[in-house]
Scaffold this active site. Sequence first.
Site, PDB file in Angstrom:
ATOM      1  N   CYS A 147       0.829  -1.211   0.000  1.00  0.00           N
ATOM      2  CA  CYS A 147       0.000   0.000   0.000  1.00  0.00           C
ATOM      3  C   CYS A 147       0.860   1.256   0.000  1.00  0.00           C
ATOM      4  O   CYS A 147       1.667   1.457   0.913  1.00  0.00           O
ATOM      5  CB  CYS A 147      -0.904  -0.013   1.234  1.00  0.00           C
ATOM      6  SG  CYS A 147      -1.791   1.534   1.500  1.00  0.00           S
ATOM      7  N   TRP A 184      -6.905  -7.291   4.284  1.00  0.00           N
ATOM      8  CA  TRP A 184      -5.578  -7.581   4.816  1.00  0.00           C
ATOM      9  C   TRP A 184      -5.627  -8.606   5.938  1.00  0.00           C
ATOM     10  O   TRP A 184      -6.447  -8.494   6.848  1.00  0.00           O
ATOM     11  CB  TRP A 184      -4.939  -6.294   5.343  1.00  0.00           C
ATOM     12  CG  TRP A 184      -4.869  -5.175   4.350  1.00  0.00           C
ATOM     13  CD1 TRP A 184      -5.556  -3.989   4.393  1.00  0.00           C
ATOM     14  CD2 TRP A 184      -4.051  -5.109   3.180  1.00  0.00           C
ATOM     15  NE1 TRP A 184      -5.220  -3.200   3.329  1.00  0.00           N
ATOM     16  CE2 TRP A 184      -4.291  -3.859   2.557  1.00  0.00           C
ATOM     17  CE3 TRP A 184      -3.124  -5.991   2.584  1.00  0.00           C
ATOM     18  CZ2 TRP A 184      -3.652  -3.477   1.383  1.00  0.00           C
ATOM     19  CZ3 TRP A 184      -2.497  -5.606   1.418  1.00  0.00           C
ATOM     20  CH2 TRP A 184      -2.755  -4.354   0.829  1.00  0.00           C
ATOM     21  N   VAL A 211      -5.144   0.082   5.817  1.00  0.00           N
ATOM     22  CA  VAL A 211      -3.866   0.399   6.430  1.00  0.00           C
ATOM     23  C   VAL A 211      -3.374   1.707   5.802  1.00  0.00           C
ATOM     24  O   VAL A 211      -3.765   2.027   4.678  1.00  0.00           O
ATOM     25  CB  VAL A 211      -2.833  -0.732   6.188  1.00  0.00           C
ATOM     26  CG1 VAL A 211      -3.182  -1.951   6.997  1.00  0.00           C
ATOM     27  CG2 VAL A 211      -2.700  -1.096   4.709  1.00  0.00           C
ATOM     28  N   GLU A 218      -5.067   7.798   8.964  1.00  0.00           N
ATOM     29  CA  GLU A 218      -4.853   8.703   7.828  1.00  0.00           C
ATOM     30  C   GLU A 218      -3.348   8.928   7.661  1.00  0.00           C
ATOM     31  O   GLU A 218      -2.701   9.556   8.495  1.00  0.00           O
ATOM     32  CB  GLU A 218      -5.578  10.033   8.058  1.00  0.00           C
ATOM     33  CG  GLU A 218      -5.231  11.138   7.073  1.00  0.00           C
ATOM     34  CD  GLU A 218      -5.335  10.706   5.616  1.00  0.00           C
ATOM     35  OE1 GLU A 218      -4.344  10.883   4.883  1.00  0.00           O
ATOM     36  OE2 GLU A 218      -6.403  10.173   5.234  1.00  0.00           O
ATOM     37  N   SER A 219      -2.798   8.414   6.579  1.00  0.00           N
ATOM     38  CA  SER A 219      -1.342   8.414   6.405  1.00  0.00           C
ATOM     39  C   SER A 219      -0.732   9.805   6.387  1.00  0.00           C
ATOM     40  O   SER A 219       0.359  10.014   6.917  1.00  0.00           O
ATOM     41  CB  SER A 219      -0.975   7.675   5.114  1.00  0.00           C
ATOM     42  OG  SER A 219      -1.475   8.352   3.972  1.00  0.00           O
ATOM     43  N   TYR A 254      -5.435   5.212  -9.166  1.00  0.00           N
ATOM     44  CA  TYR A 254      -6.594   4.431  -8.749  1.00  0.00           C
ATOM     45  C   TYR A 254      -7.848   4.876  -9.499  1.00  0.00           C
ATOM     46  O   TYR A 254      -8.713   4.048  -9.820  1.00  0.00           O
ATOM     47  CB  TYR A 254      -6.808   4.566  -7.241  1.00  0.00           C
ATOM     48  CG  TYR A 254      -5.806   3.790  -6.432  1.00  0.00           C
ATOM     49  CD1 TYR A 254      -6.072   2.501  -6.004  1.00  0.00           C
ATOM     50  CD2 TYR A 254      -4.569   4.345  -6.088  1.00  0.00           C
ATOM     51  CE1 TYR A 254      -5.150   1.776  -5.266  1.00  0.00           C
ATOM     52  CE2 TYR A 254      -3.632   3.635  -5.363  1.00  0.00           C
ATOM     53  CZ  TYR A 254      -3.925   2.348  -4.957  1.00  0.00           C
ATOM     54  OH  TYR A 254      -3.001   1.633  -4.227  1.00  0.00           O
TER      55      TYR A 254
END
Length: 417
Positions: A116, A157, A208, A223-224, A273
Amino acid sequence: AASASALAAEDLPRTHGLRALLRMRPSATRLALLTLSLGGLPNAARSLVLRGGGFSARPKVLTRTMAASSAQTCLDETDDGSFKRTASVHRDAITQASSKYPAVAGRYHLYISHACPWANRCLAVLKLKGLEDAIGVSIVHPTWEKTKPEVDEHAGWVFKSPEDPPIPSTAGHGSFKPKVLVPDSVNNAPTVRALYDIANDTGGKYSVPVLWDKHTSTIVNNESSEIIRMFNSAFNENGLCKNPELDLYPKHLRSEIDAVNEWVYPTINNGVYRCGFATTQDAYETAFAELFGSLDRVEDILSRQRYIAGDQLTEADIRLFMTLVRFDEVYVVYFKTNGKAIREYPNIMDYCRELYQIPQIGESIDMEHIKMHYFTSHPILNTYAIIPVGSNTIENLQQPHNRGRFNGVELPAQQTA
């Protein structure tokens, strides 16, 4: 309607396609499916959702599902043919001054997938800041499995140990086991979905990265973009990180970083995406044009300066790189982003080499995981889970670069004590 047997999309040809499907469905579903052409059935199955009666056509299977289940994946986030990513739900923050989530060593755990790009950026920043001793990491298996087969058809996952046997795709094809697997040492959870259940999540998208608090047994943040900023600044004091001098969001570049993120995210990070998960030609071509317009913009910027937001490495570079490094091996084929490969952009390719050759960034990239995930986890896009051989991007990234021709701020060295 309760759960019942599923008819996988790849089984349709063996059961004479639509005619067999119509014989298996009640009249309401039959009426809806009659609006679809024979040739368009697999694509239509990706977007069709018949609410109320308990039937839905998920991207991987046509199935009768539990009406109460809210489980979803990114493949379910299509509206009018366009992919529209759902916002992250868990948005708390770790800070030095926080009483709820203070910055301390050993309290937090990061769950990621090497595949990811959003999770991968978190791992790269964790390594760049030298937080390995302060924050634990678990790494999921790249191939999705059904997470609650007794409840619904959700696939996502899962955790495996290195001793576990290989697993097939959810369609039953292939046998997959990567070299690197790190199971959940905190909760002993079998799936990422189980973590969200422990945290009483109601969002239903089990994504993730997950930044976990061991003390309260809950999700701090998923939230990355926010997690990397916490890693950048929250742990700089009290010897919690080995590289407190490294600032990936410096004050003098913040307006430029924010401006870059503003167009890179929708058109490149999410743009690939939007191409790959589009279910109409118009949506795909719109995303395609925006993606390659932005890549041309990146190529131009990098022909004049060392990094995307200025003369030093910032979070904007990490965010951009994680899409670029996957592009030639995955997106060109899988997401139909075949206008041009990254290796055909001289400045972008050289830039990728420089970033990959920063040890902590290079260590965060696992191309085996990346390719294994994309090509084995979505049967509607790749029925038999065949993984393309590819163009050996890693070997290309290891070649010498010439980014030193531009002025640039050197990365501070990590502390060894």
